[in-house]
Design an enzyme around this catalytic site. Structure first.
Site, PDB file in Angstrom:
ATOM      1  N   GLY C  12       0.868  -1.466  -0.092  1.00 12.97           N
ATOM      2  CA  GLY C  12      -0.343   0.201   0.045  1.00 12.97           C
ATOM      3  C   GLY C  12       0.841   1.133  -0.061  1.00 12.97           C
ATOM      4  N   HIS C  52      12.763  10.441  -2.229  1.00 16.95           N
ATOM      5  CA  HIS C  52      13.507   9.282  -2.163  1.00 16.95           C
ATOM      6  C   HIS C  52      14.280   9.669  -3.474  1.00 16.95           C
ATOM      7  CE1 HIS C  52       9.645   6.119  -3.350  1.00 16.95           C
ATOM      8  NE2 HIS C  52       9.420   7.017  -2.150  1.00 16.95           N
ATOM      9  N   ASP C  83      11.131   1.720 -10.222  1.00 15.70           N
ATOM     10  CA  ASP C  83       9.889   2.246  -8.892  1.00 15.70           C
ATOM     11  C   ASP C  83       8.933   3.617 -10.007  1.00 15.70           C
ATOM     12  OD1 ASP C  83       8.938   2.710  -6.371  1.00 15.70           O
ATOM     13  OD2 ASP C  83      10.509   3.762  -5.730  1.00 15.70           O
TER      14      ASP C  83
END
Lengths: 168, 168, 168
Positions: C12, C52, C83
């Site tokens: 999630g 990130h 990603d």
């Protein structure tokens, strides 16, 4: 594992629940009964029903039970796939039926069947709180129903990206 | 397993989180403390609180801590159930409190308790992106908080249809 | 486990998917390739991308592939992190691209790579039915894509609160 009398297959949308449930049932000798709770209200639903039907061959006997699921289970012998509890609950709620007595009737029918029975259902509670009361009520009732069936099931499987995780 | 100092019980709505958490705590000698973060804003919430209370007997001592959860943990001895982190986060966000310092205070309180402590929380990120900014912010912060508590927990349990899956 | 050629990491929002995927890749000798599918449309997305990036050091070589993911995989040697598939699917759908041919191209590219490749994706189907057609279509296509990649993956990991559960 295939000797389970009652199996519950849970998962999200497009997680491979129906396909996995079909593979569990078709491990038993044919013929197999497919109890369908879907009602084709719109094109999206017609398309989904069509896709599921296209996967099943002549060894499957289909019974439509949008509401009378307990009665359909009581009338069936041999391996049974119920697809799915989420649409059954939807039909019950939209029709204003009493959930308490419907859940009790389902539980009694499941306790009486010789099996094997595989039931498909959705897990719908893993998001933020829905912004409307019907959505909140639905996910509460779906959660209650899933807990109840999981409690009496011999085997519970949670689907992730088409792969089964054994919960019980 | 019942010797875990800190346990996190995660799951969706109506997945049996509270019931399972209660069973983990009541495996320890009474009395037990129930730290409630719920605030009864409306009838839906009052009904939920009532259902949870009806399950607990005189061996439970209830402490209300809609915001002061770290302080409540620091003031408690013996087995503790915190129900739940999702309502605590809701109260913090709706009240405009600083989440960074609240999360740090909670972590410090948890590192200081002797336990056993069982904390209930929701997993809310397994759906499509919410259509409003508050919903998106909430699921991000809930995810961050869950990761943080899971990291320091001795035991993490994911509930599916009332059944526990051990994650850690 | 680190010898898997193709790994799918699902979970999630804010479940620790990217961090876990980075740890899997960085278990291999550097340099590592980071294939980014994100497009910075707004401040929320810019902030996520920034977070990130801040975690990755000079051993990472970043390739932007909002749409040309199959081509980027074909052009890369050594350990690769993708990603993520959810943003790739978003870009495809918002751009009106043909999903069938895109999914096929991705599958062919993945079957040709020597690896190790770790792909991050979201599980988005564990809630009530979205109230808009685009949301419903997105979760269906995401589910189909996840099943397809999980089927050819050597290893599938479901993230819960930052912790990995091995599905396959």
């Amino acid at each position: 594992m295939s000797s389970a009398r009652l199996t519950l297959v849970l998962g999200g949308a497009r997680s491979g629940k129906s396909r996995h449930a079909e593979s569990l049932i078709s491990a038993h000798p044919a013929p197999w009964t497919y109890i369908a709770t879907a009602q084709a209200f719109d094109d999206e639903m017609r398309e989904r029903i069509g896709e599921h039907q296209a996967r099943r061959d002549a060894n499957w006997h289909t019974v439509d039970a949008p509401l009378a699921l307990p009665e359909a289970l009581a009338a069936t012998r041999g391996p049974v796939l119920v697809d799915c509890l989420t649409l059954w609950l939807t039909n019950l709620m939209l029709g204003g039926h009493d959930l308490k007595s419907a859940f009790l009737a389902l539980q009694e029918a499941l306790e009486a069947v010789s099996g094997p029975v595989v039931m498909v259902t959705n897990e719908v509670g893993l998001s933020i709180v829905p912004d409307n009361a019907l959505g909140r009520a639905f996910r509460d009732e779906q959660g209650r129903l899933n807990q109840r069936i999981a409690d009496i099931a011999d085997r519970v499987i949670f689907m992730v990206a088409g792969l089964p995780m054994v919960v019980k």
